[in-house]
Enzyme design. Structure first.
Site, PDB file in Angstrom:
ATOM      1  CG  ASN A  29      -3.253  -2.787 -14.716  1.00  0.00           C
ATOM      2  OD1 ASN A  29      -2.552  -2.231 -15.555  1.00  0.00           O
ATOM      3  ND2 ASN A  29      -2.927  -3.933 -14.149  1.00  0.00           N
ATOM      4  N   GLY A  63      -4.428  -2.611 -10.663  1.00  0.00           N
ATOM      5  CA  GLY A  63      -2.990  -2.590 -10.931  1.00  0.00           C
ATOM      6  C   GLY A  63      -2.271  -2.813  -9.607  1.00  0.00           C
ATOM      7  N   GLY A 111       0.631  -2.034  -8.552  1.00  0.00           N
ATOM      8  CA  GLY A 111       1.292  -0.842  -8.018  1.00  0.00           C
ATOM      9  C   GLY A 111       0.280   0.112  -7.399  1.00  0.00           C
ATOM     10  CG  ASN A 132      -4.668  -2.784  -6.640  1.00  0.00           C
ATOM     11  OD1 ASN A 132      -5.345  -1.858  -7.093  1.00  0.00           O
ATOM     12  ND2 ASN A 132      -4.728  -4.013  -7.129  1.00  0.00           N
ATOM     13  CG  LEU A 174       1.676 -19.618   3.285  1.00  0.00           C
ATOM     14  CD1 LEU A 174       2.110 -20.218   4.628  1.00  0.00           C
ATOM     15  CD2 LEU A 174       2.048 -20.560   2.140  1.00  0.00           C
ATOM     16  N   GLY A 175      -2.411 -17.091   1.929  1.00  0.00           N
ATOM     17  CA  GLY A 175      -3.874 -16.944   1.940  1.00  0.00           C
ATOM     18  C   GLY A 175      -4.431 -17.252   3.317  1.00  0.00           C
ATOM     19  CB  SER A 176      -7.374 -19.205   4.404  1.00  0.00           C
ATOM     20  OG  SER A 176      -7.042 -20.426   3.783  1.00  0.00           O
ATOM     21  CB  ALA A 179      -6.532  -5.900  -4.431  1.00  0.00           C
ATOM     22  CB  ALA A 180      -6.169 -10.467  -0.569  1.00  0.00           C
ATOM     23  N   GLY A 181      -3.347  -9.605  -1.611  1.00  0.00           N
ATOM     24  CA  GLY A 181      -1.882  -9.559  -1.481  1.00  0.00           C
ATOM     25  C   GLY A 181      -1.367  -8.123  -1.564  1.00  0.00           C
ATOM     26  CG  ASP A 182      -1.979  -5.915  -5.054  1.00  0.00           C
ATOM     27  OD1 ASP A 182      -0.873  -6.473  -5.192  1.00  0.00           O
ATOM     28  OD2 ASP A 182      -2.850  -5.883  -5.943  1.00  0.00           O
ATOM     29  CB  SER A 184     -11.643  -4.861  -1.755  1.00  0.00           C
ATOM     30  OG  SER A 184     -10.263  -5.005  -2.057  1.00  0.00           O
TER      31      SER A 184
END
Ligand code: RIB
Length: 312
Positions: A17, A45, A47, A49, A228-230, A257-260, A299
């Site tokens: 994307n 996107g 993928g 990322n 679970l993020g932080s 994009a942290a999860g990516d 990032s």
């Protein structure tokens, strides 16, 4: 002394994307118009990322995807090639524009994202089959849910038949996954919102993550990692052993994009046959760095940045 890094081969089958990003003091409520502080257009996107995260941490990466015959598509492929990613599996479909995501990021780093799939929707099961050689050539296959679901299924089934490790990031999640997919998944990696949607259970803490992961494993998925993020990440191994991994604490600028980043780094480490716990911890450190920076692909940290980071 520089660390010796084994190089695994990661294949990402997924979305590409262009992110249209507005920075605003808070996320607008339904019906509200607010003034933004800044606008940017960046590579994104899930993928793309995840492919970039895997490449920047040191993996050999290839991507199967679909862009439109337009300036955005050409630029996205160029960006991925600049990362050293093999883009031979990215097809160009003139019938749709390249995918876009409308992203709003608030001052506290939270976001909302609306994705318009465009050409990502043209990545058909037949297209996946055309790139069987790319699946054969990799150690690990990574998918998300921003391409047609039947193409995700085709990828997981082909990867399983070829004996590859499979990772599914079930994002965006809209409901339970088809039962026939579950035995095809070696690592299911949802965030807390996705885990709650897939399992039909609330996930707000480690105990909720364990309950959801247990439910998700029931259908035959081997291992589940709920991010679970932080609050860190919860790993439930096949066999039932569970481990909580606390997250490095950082000041969030933009969580996009942290999860990516987590998934790309995790996949790269597994492909390089690194131990699972270390793979999760390195992925957490990379993801923590990514939330301190703006944008999706801009990032994502490099290996040198992760190794040299203090306090994560
Ligand atoms: O996970 C973040 C990504 O989701 C963004 O880059 C956006 O393009 C959407 O796909």
């Amino acid at each position: 002394m520089s660390k010796e890094i084994k190089q695994g081969r990661v294949l990402v089958v997924g979305s590409i994307n262009t992110d249209l990003v507005a920075r605003s003091p808070h996320l607008p409520r339904p019906g509200e118009t607010i003034s933004g502080q800044a606008f940017s257009q960046v590579a994104g996107g899930k993928g793309g990322n995840q492919a970039v995260a895997a490449a920047r941490i040191g993996a050999r990466v290839a991507m199967v995807g679909c862009v439109g015959k337009d300036a955005n598509g050409a630029q996205r492929v160029k960006d991925l090639e600049t990362e050293g990613i093999d883009c031979a599996g990215i097809e160009v479909d003139p019938s749709q524009p390249t995918g876009v995501a409308i992203v709003t990021v608030s001052d506290d780093g939270e976001n909302t994202i609306v994705v318009v799939a465009g050409s990502n929707g043209q990545l058909t099961p037949e297209a996946v089959a055309r790139h069987e050689a790319a699946i054969k050539a990799c150690d690990i296959v990574v998918c998300q849910l921003e391409i047609p679901w039947e193409s995700v299924h085709a990828t997981l089934a082909l990867a399983r038949r070829l004996g590859k490790i499979t990772v599914l990031n079930p994002a965006p999640a809209t409901g339970p996954l088809p039962a026939e997919w579950l035995p095809l998944i070696d690592y299911l990696v949802p965030n807390e919102v996705e885990a709650a949607i897939l399992a039909g259970l609330p996930v707000e803490s480690e105990s909720g993550a364990r309950r959801a992961a247990t439910e998700l494993q029931r259908g035959g998925t081997r291992n589940v990692i709920v991010t679970l993020g932080s609050q860190g990440a919860y790993l439930l191994l096949e066999g039932g052993e569970g481990t909580h991994f606390p997250a490095p604490q950082v000041q969030a600028v933009d969580t996009t994009a942290a999860g990516d980043t987590f998934i790309g780094v995790f996949a790269a480490q597994l492909a390089a046959r690194q131990p699972l716990e270390g793979a999760i911890q390195l992925a957490q450190r990379a993801a923590a760095i990514s939330v301190t920076r703006a944008g999706a692909q801009p990032s994502i940290p490099t290996r040198a940045e992760v190794d040299g980071a203090v306090g994560v």
